[in-house]
Design a protein around this motif. Structure first.
Motif, PDB file in Angstrom:
ATOM      1  N   LEU A  10      -4.383   7.004  -2.503  1.00 32.16           N
ATOM      2  CA  LEU A  10      -3.806   5.784  -1.982  1.00 32.16           C
ATOM      3  C   LEU A  10      -3.840   4.755  -3.109  1.00 32.16           C
ATOM      4  O   LEU A  10      -4.810   4.695  -3.862  1.00 32.16           O
ATOM      5  N   VAL A  38       0.874  -1.180   0.000  1.00 33.96           N
ATOM      6  CA  VAL A  38       0.000   0.000   0.000  1.00 33.96           C
ATOM      7  C   VAL A  38       0.900   1.215   0.000  1.00 33.96           C
ATOM      8  O   VAL A  38       1.899   1.268   0.726  1.00 33.96           O
ATOM      9  N   THR A  86      -5.949   2.368  -7.654  1.00 32.44           N
ATOM     10  CA  THR A  86      -5.687   3.676  -7.050  1.00 32.44           C
ATOM     11  C   THR A  86      -7.020   4.263  -6.618  1.00 32.44           C
ATOM     12  O   THR A  86      -7.998   4.193  -7.368  1.00 32.44           O
ATOM     13  N   PHE A 120      -6.839  10.718   0.260  1.00 30.12           N
ATOM     14  CA  PHE A 120      -6.721  10.473   1.693  1.00 30.12           C
ATOM     15  C   PHE A 120      -6.689  11.822   2.395  1.00 30.12           C
ATOM     16  O   PHE A 120      -6.178  12.808   1.871  1.00 30.12           O
ATOM     17  N   CYS A 142     -10.407   1.486   2.379  1.00 35.02           N
ATOM     18  CA  CYS A 142     -10.021   2.839   2.781  1.00 35.02           C
ATOM     19  C   CYS A 142     -11.134   3.445   3.631  1.00 35.02           C
ATOM     20  O   CYS A 142     -12.298   3.444   3.212  1.00 35.02           O
ATOM     21  N   VAL A 155      -6.599   2.220   6.975  1.00 34.14           N
ATOM     22  CA  VAL A 155      -6.403   1.406   5.770  1.00 34.14           C
ATOM     23  C   VAL A 155      -6.271  -0.041   6.226  1.00 34.14           C
ATOM     24  O   VAL A 155      -5.511  -0.337   7.149  1.00 34.14           O
ATOM     25  N   LEU A 207       1.131   5.777  -0.552  1.00 30.09           N
ATOM     26  CA  LEU A 207       0.518   7.099  -0.650  1.00 30.09           C
ATOM     27  C   LEU A 207       1.174   7.811  -1.825  1.00 30.09           C
ATOM     28  O   LEU A 207       2.402   7.879  -1.908  1.00 30.09           O
TER      29      LEU A 207
END
Length: 157
Positions: free
Chosen positions: A32, A24, A44, A49, A74, A57, A26
């Motif tokens: 995310l 995972v 994606t 976020f 999410c 998450v 950022l």
């Protein structure tokens, strides 16, 4: 985090030995994303976020060279312990790189970035089901897991 990272930042990874099953990350755009196997993008988020607040998450992965899968939930709302999922990202019937049981979880900044603070809390691992909310009654004050200075220092060793 006060803003999206200046460089793409991996924050969670599941592995079998040294084989990466799922990651995972950022993105610099405030989204995310997750990767499976050795770097294939699985999805994606369409939602950004949040910054300056906690968010949750959760990742679930099945290691397989033929029917592997990765699901990422999410929780970007104001309450990270909410049961309302903001968005789910998933991929199935893919080669995640191994048929063995996952035996490693890496959490924190797993990238070589030099100017990103990421705060993590309530890190958990289960081989049964989704973890769910932390069931805490008070919010903790975030403390950097690894400071930018420590990352810079570590990269010079």
């Amino acid at each position: 985090m006060t803003a999206a990272p200046a460089a793409t930042t991996n924050i969670m990874r599941m592995m079998v030995g040294s084989t990466i099953i799922a990651t995972v990350r950022l993105n610099t755009t405030g989204k995310l994303a997750f990767l499976y196997s050795s770097g294939t993008t699985g999805g994606t988020s369409s939602n950004s976020f949040p910054t300056n607040q906690w968010f949750r998450v959760e990742m679930k992965a099945v290691a397989s060279t033929t029917v592997g899968s990765v699901d990422v939930r999410c929780y970007f709302g104001a309450d990270p312990d909410s049961t309302t999922i903001t968005e789910t990202l998933s991929v199935s019937s893919v080669n995640t790189g191994s048929n063995s049981a996952m035996d490693r979880l890496r959490a924190g900044i797993i990238s070589s970035v030099t100017s990103t603070d990421v705060w993590e809390d309530d890190i958990a691992w289960s081989d049964v089901d989704w973890i769910g909310p932390a069931a805490s009654s008070t919010a903790a004050t975030p403390v950097p897991l690894v400071s930018s200075a420590a990352v810079v220092q570590a990269s010079t060793w």
